[in-house]
Design a protein around this motif. Sequence first.
Motif, PDB file in Angstrom:
ATOM      1  N   LEU A   1       0.720  -0.978  -0.020  1.00 40.53           N
ATOM      2  CA  LEU A   1      -0.084   0.044   0.036  1.00 40.53           C
ATOM      3  C   LEU A   1       0.905   1.363  -0.002  1.00 40.53           C
ATOM      4  CD1 LEU A   1      -3.125   0.755   0.420  1.00 40.53           C
ATOM      5  CD2 LEU A   1      -2.456   1.109   2.823  1.00 40.53           C
ATOM      6  N   ASN A   2       1.806   1.503   0.602  1.00 35.97           N
ATOM      7  CA  ASN A   2       2.631   2.552   0.915  1.00 35.97           C
ATOM      8  C   ASN A   2       3.752   2.566  -0.074  1.00 35.97           C
ATOM      9  OD1 ASN A   2       1.442   3.168   3.363  1.00 35.97           O
ATOM     10  ND2 ASN A   2       2.667   1.741   4.581  1.00 35.97           N
ATOM     11  N   ARG A   3       4.469   1.357  -0.650  1.00 38.79           N
ATOM     12  CA  ARG A   3       5.236   1.475  -1.578  1.00 38.79           C
ATOM     13  C   ARG A   3       4.968   2.084  -3.041  1.00 38.79           C
ATOM     14  NH1 ARG A   3       7.044  -4.204  -1.843  1.00 38.79           N
ATOM     15  NH2 ARG A   3       8.487  -3.735  -0.052  1.00 38.79           N
ATOM     16  N   HIS A   4       3.621   1.599  -3.271  1.00 40.08           N
ATOM     17  CA  HIS A   4       2.936   1.935  -4.654  1.00 40.08           C
ATOM     18  C   HIS A   4       1.914   3.203  -4.395  1.00 40.08           C
ATOM     19  CE1 HIS A   4       5.178  -1.519  -6.252  1.00 40.08           C
ATOM     20  NE2 HIS A   4       4.680  -2.239  -5.568  1.00 40.08           N
ATOM     21  N   GLN A   5       1.803   3.558  -3.311  1.00 35.62           N
ATOM     22  CA  GLN A   5       0.962   4.847  -3.146  1.00 35.62           C
ATOM     23  C   GLN A   5      -0.605   4.132  -3.804  1.00 35.62           C
ATOM     24  OE1 GLN A   5       1.810   8.062  -2.062  1.00 35.62           O
ATOM     25  NE2 GLN A   5       3.567   6.832  -1.149  1.00 35.62           N
ATOM     26  N   LEU A   6      -0.813   3.159  -3.207  1.00 33.63           N
ATOM     27  CA  LEU A   6      -2.306   2.708  -3.615  1.00 33.63           C
ATOM     28  C   LEU A   6      -3.285   2.924  -2.786  1.00 33.63           C
ATOM     29  CD1 LEU A   6      -1.185  -0.971  -4.806  1.00 33.63           C
ATOM     30  CD2 LEU A   6      -1.319   1.010  -5.988  1.00 33.63           C
ATOM     31  N   VAL A   7      -4.612   3.123  -3.405  1.00 38.53           N
ATOM     32  CA  VAL A   7      -5.839   3.599  -2.664  1.00 38.53           C
ATOM     33  C   VAL A   7      -6.089   2.271  -1.346  1.00 38.53           C
ATOM     34  CG1 VAL A   7      -8.294   3.803  -2.682  1.00 38.53           C
ATOM     35  CG2 VAL A   7      -6.812   4.881  -4.096  1.00 38.53           C
ATOM     36  N   SER A   8      -5.718   0.951  -1.962  1.00 32.04           N
ATOM     37  CA  SER A   8      -6.411  -0.114  -0.972  1.00 32.04           C
ATOM     38  C   SER A   8      -5.467  -1.283  -1.723  1.00 32.04           C
ATOM     39  CB  SER A   8      -7.805  -0.526  -0.725  1.00 32.04           C
ATOM     40  OG  SER A   8      -8.341  -0.892  -2.092  1.00 32.04           O
ATOM     41  N   VAL A   9      -5.215  -2.401  -0.677  1.00 31.17           N
ATOM     42  CA  VAL A   9      -4.722  -3.638  -1.194  1.00 31.17           C
ATOM     43  C   VAL A   9      -5.286  -4.620  -0.352  1.00 31.17           C
ATOM     44  CG1 VAL A   9      -2.677  -4.904  -1.145  1.00 31.17           C
ATOM     45  CG2 VAL A   9      -2.126  -2.557  -1.825  1.00 31.17           C
ATOM     46  N   ASN A  10      -6.021  -5.407  -1.082  1.00 29.77           N
ATOM     47  CA  ASN A  10      -6.896  -6.407  -0.649  1.00 29.77           C
ATOM     48  C   ASN A  10      -7.914  -6.139   0.706  1.00 29.77           C
ATOM     49  OD1 ASN A  10      -5.516  -8.654  -2.028  1.00 29.77           O
ATOM     50  ND2 ASN A  10      -3.928  -8.719  -0.533  1.00 29.77           N
ATOM     51  N   GLY A  11      -8.318  -4.895   0.386  1.00 26.53           N
ATOM     52  CA  GLY A  11      -9.178  -4.480   1.234  1.00 26.53           C
ATOM     53  C   GLY A  11      -8.660  -3.528   2.320  1.00 26.53           C
ATOM     54  N   VAL A  12      -7.444  -3.479   2.443  1.00 23.39           N
ATOM     55  CA  VAL A  12      -6.503  -2.690   3.317  1.00 23.39           C
ATOM     56  C   VAL A  12      -6.498  -1.184   2.937  1.00 23.39           C
ATOM     57  CG1 VAL A  12      -4.703  -2.407   4.709  1.00 23.39           C
ATOM     58  CG2 VAL A  12      -5.664  -4.689   4.561  1.00 23.39           C
ATOM     59  N   LYS A  13      -6.868  -0.314   3.568  1.00 21.59           N
ATOM     60  CA  LYS A  13      -6.861   0.958   3.061  1.00 21.59           C
ATOM     61  C   LYS A  13      -5.606   1.654   3.833  1.00 21.59           C
ATOM     62  CE  LYS A  13     -11.318   1.644   1.433  1.00 21.59           C
ATOM     63  NZ  LYS A  13     -12.651   2.592   1.534  1.00 21.59           N
ATOM     64  N   SER A  14      -5.411   1.345   5.224  1.00 20.34           N
ATOM     65  CA  SER A  14      -4.377   2.010   6.109  1.00 20.34           C
ATOM     66  C   SER A  14      -4.082   1.186   7.321  1.00 20.34           C
ATOM     67  CB  SER A  14      -4.885   3.595   6.312  1.00 20.34           C
ATOM     68  OG  SER A  14      -6.023   3.498   7.164  1.00 20.34           O
ATOM     69  N   ASP A  15      -3.192   1.708   7.861  1.00 23.08           N
ATOM     70  CA  ASP A  15      -2.655   0.880   8.975  1.00 23.08           C
ATOM     71  C   ASP A  15      -3.764   1.517  10.235  1.00 23.08           C
ATOM     72  OD1 ASP A  15      -1.602  -0.492  10.986  1.00 23.08           O
ATOM     73  OD2 ASP A  15       0.155   0.681  11.027  1.00 23.08           O
ATOM     74  N   CYS A  16      -4.112   0.498  11.189  1.00 19.59           N
ATOM     75  CA  CYS A  16      -4.570   1.009  12.317  1.00 19.59           C
ATOM     76  C   CYS A  16      -3.945   1.709  13.504  1.00 19.59           C
ATOM     77  CB  CYS A  16      -5.352  -0.469  12.966  1.00 19.59           C
ATOM     78  SG  CYS A  16      -6.440  -0.102  14.587  1.00 19.59           S
ATOM     79  N   VAL A  17      -4.568   2.577  13.920  1.00 23.01           N
ATOM     80  CA  VAL A  17      -3.631   3.473  14.952  1.00 23.01           C
ATOM     81  C   VAL A  17      -3.659   2.761  15.926  1.00 23.01           C
ATOM     82  CG1 VAL A  17      -4.519   5.787  13.885  1.00 23.01           C
ATOM     83  CG2 VAL A  17      -5.830   4.671  15.912  1.00 23.01           C
ATOM     84  N   LEU A  18      -4.303   1.773  16.290  1.00 23.33           N
ATOM     85  CA  LEU A  18      -4.210   0.920  17.542  1.00 23.33           C
ATOM     86  C   LEU A  18      -2.803  -0.065  17.543  1.00 23.33           C
ATOM     87  CD1 LEU A  18      -7.801  -0.173  18.523  1.00 23.33           C
ATOM     88  CD2 LEU A  18      -6.414   1.653  19.631  1.00 23.33           C
ATOM     89  N   ASP A  19      -2.352  -0.145  16.294  1.00 24.10           N
ATOM     90  CA  ASP A  19      -1.068  -0.945  15.989  1.00 24.10           C
ATOM     91  C   ASP A  19       0.163  -0.433  16.594  1.00 24.10           C
ATOM     92  OD1 ASP A  19      -1.932  -3.490  15.084  1.00 24.10           O
ATOM     93  OD2 ASP A  19      -2.290  -2.674  13.080  1.00 24.10           O
ATOM     94  N   ARG A  20       0.056   0.702  16.982  1.00 22.35           N
ATOM     95  CA  ARG A  20       1.050   1.447  17.783  1.00 22.35           C
ATOM     96  C   ARG A  20       1.480   0.672  19.356  1.00 22.35           C
ATOM     97  NH1 ARG A  20      -0.204   7.605  18.720  1.00 22.35           N
ATOM     98  NH2 ARG A  20       1.347   7.208  20.119  1.00 22.35           N
ATOM     99  N   LEU A  21       0.421   0.230  19.619  1.00 25.61           N
ATOM    100  CA  LEU A  21       0.503  -0.618  20.986  1.00 25.61           C
ATOM    101  C   LEU A  21       1.466  -1.791  20.853  1.00 25.61           C
ATOM    102  CD1 LEU A  21      -3.096  -0.172  22.073  1.00 25.61           C
ATOM    103  CD2 LEU A  21      -1.255   1.163  23.056  1.00 25.61           C
ATOM    104  N   SER A  22       2.138  -2.110  21.885  1.00 25.04           N
ATOM    105  CA  SER A  22       3.243  -3.010  21.755  1.00 25.04           C
ATOM    106  C   SER A  22       2.280  -4.645  21.640  1.00 25.04           C
ATOM    107  CB  SER A  22       4.222  -3.189  22.859  1.00 25.04           C
ATOM    108  OG  SER A  22       4.658  -1.978  22.802  1.00 25.04           O
ATOM    109  N   HIS A  23       1.457  -4.741  22.239  1.00 24.90           N
ATOM    110  CA  HIS A  23       0.681  -5.911  22.214  1.00 24.90           C
ATOM    111  C   HIS A  23      -0.479  -6.190  21.516  1.00 24.90           C
ATOM    112  CE1 HIS A  23       3.781  -7.348  25.092  1.00 24.90           C
ATOM    113  NE2 HIS A  23       3.577  -6.051  25.879  1.00 24.90           N
ATOM    114  N   PHE A  24      -0.717  -5.192  20.745  1.00 23.98           N
ATOM    115  CA  PHE A  24      -2.048  -5.295  19.864  1.00 23.98           C
ATOM    116  C   PHE A  24      -1.818  -5.613  18.497  1.00 23.98           C
ATOM    117  CE2 PHE A  24      -5.544  -3.556  17.042  1.00 23.98           C
ATOM    118  CZ  PHE A  24      -6.538  -3.939  17.889  1.00 23.98           C
TER     119      PHE A  24
END
Length: 483
Positions: free
Chosen positions: A104-127
Motif C-alpha cells: 500500500l505504502n510502496r506503490h501509493q495505492l488506495v487499497s490492497v486486498n481491502g486494506v486502506k491504511s494501518d490501524c492507529v491501535l497497532d502503535r501498541l506493543s501487544h495489539f
Amino acid sequence: MINSGKSELTAIFFSSEPSRSRLLHFSVALHFSTALNDVKKYGYGAILEPLLKDLEVLEQQGLYVQKLGTTVRASRQDIDIHEVKEGVFPLRTVEAHKQDLLELNRHQLVSVNGVKSDCVLDRLSHFRTIQGFPPDFMHDLFEGIVPRELSLCIKSLISKHYFTIDELNSIIESFPFKFTDKTNRPHPISKSFASKKSIGGNCHENWTLLRLLPLMIGHIIPEDDKTWGILLDLKEIVELLASGHFSEETLAYLECKISDHRCLLKEVFPDFHLLPKHHFLEHYPELIRRFGPLVDFWTIRFEAKHSFFKRVVHDSHNFRNILLTLSTKHQLSLAYHLDLPSLFRPDLEVGHTAIVSPDALEHSMRRAVEQKYGNISLVSLATHACLYGTKYSEGMFLSVGHTSGLPDFGKLVKIVVVSSKVSFLIEPYHAWYMEHLRSYELMKKQSSELVIVELHELNGYQPLYPYTKAGKLMVTSKVYLLH
C-alpha cells in the motif's frame, strides 16, 4: 410530499434559527434543490450510469487482486455452499497484513486486498489489528440471525396449520412471564413479519421469545418437525454462546451444533440465502479459543447506556438542539451519582432480612443450618438478594450438582447471610431433559432434606424461573449448564 426547491429555500432562509445553523441548512437545501433539477433534466438513468457500469464490471469480470495475480469475483454464494471448517476461507494473518501495508505504502495505492491504511491501535506493543477485535454476538445473533430465523420458521409452522399468527400472539400476550422475563417480555409479532423477513424486537425480547417459545407452543408441534428442529438448535447455540465458561468439549459441541444447524437450515429451506452473520457464527468456536467467552465482550452494556439517552429524548418532547439537552442531562446524572457515597452498587444487597436463632427455625431448615454452620447462634435469612448484580428471590430455581449426566436443581427457599457471605437454602428437585422443548421437567424429591449451597457450587450463577405447562413444572436455561 416534497416541496419545490424554491419554497424549500425560502422557508429555511426566513426561519428563526441562529445564522450559522440557518446558513448550514440553506447550503443543504441548495444541494437538494440542485439534485432535484438534475433528476428532472437528465433522469435517474444518466445520473446512475457511472455507478451501474462499475457494478456491472464487478458482477461480470470481478476485481483483479495484484497480490493474488488473479481476478476475484464478489459473491455471497460461497458462504451458502461452503462451511468455514472446509478451509476455503483462509483467514488473514499478521504477516500477510504487514505485507499488504508495505504494498500500500510502496506503490501509493488506495487499497490492497481491502486494506486502506494501518490501524492507529497497532502503535501498541501487544495489539494486532488482525487478532484484536472480538465479535459481538448480541448483534450477530439477537438482532441478526435470531429474528430472521424466527420469522422464517414461524411462517413455515403457520403454513402447516399448527397455529395462526393471531393464536401465537394471543399465547405470547397471555403467557405468565416471571421475574426479569416479565421485563423483557416479547411484543406481539406484526402480521407483516413474513414480508419484512424479521420479527423485529430488540435483543432482550428476541432472546426471551426464543428461550420460552418451546414452553409456549412446543406441545402443538410434532416431534419430528424439522422446522421446529432449526429453532431448537438455534436456542441451544444461544445458550452455549451466552455461557461464561467453556471446556474443549463444549467448544467441540458448539462447533458441531453450528454445523448441524446450518445443514438443517439449508435442507428445510434450500432457497434461503445465509446471512453474512451466519458465516461469522461459524468462526465463533475459534474466536472463543482466542478471546475467551464472548459474553465478556458483547455490547449489551453499551445498549443499556444508550437507553438512558433514548429515555431523555422521549421524555423531553423537545428536539431543538437535542445534543445539548442530552449532554446536559447526562452531566447532571453523572454529577448525582458521583455525589453518592459510592459510584458503584455494593456487591451484596439483601431485602426483608430477619435475624433469628436456628432453634426458632422449622426442623428441616434448622437441620440444614446446623449441617452447614455447626452451632451458630444467629443467622440472617432474606427473601431476596442482589449478588454481584444478579437478583435472587424466593421461588427461583438454581442448578447445583448432577445425577446420571443431568444437572440437578433446587428451589430457592431462603437466602442465608452469615458474616456477610451469602448462601442459598434450597429444596432439591429431580430433573428430566425434554428434548422436544430443550427444557427440564422438575419434580420434588420425596423425603429430601433442605440443603445450603454456596455460589461457587452452582452449575451456573444465573437463577432459573419455573413455569407450569400441562401440570408439569418446567425450567429452561439461559446458558449451557456445566456440571
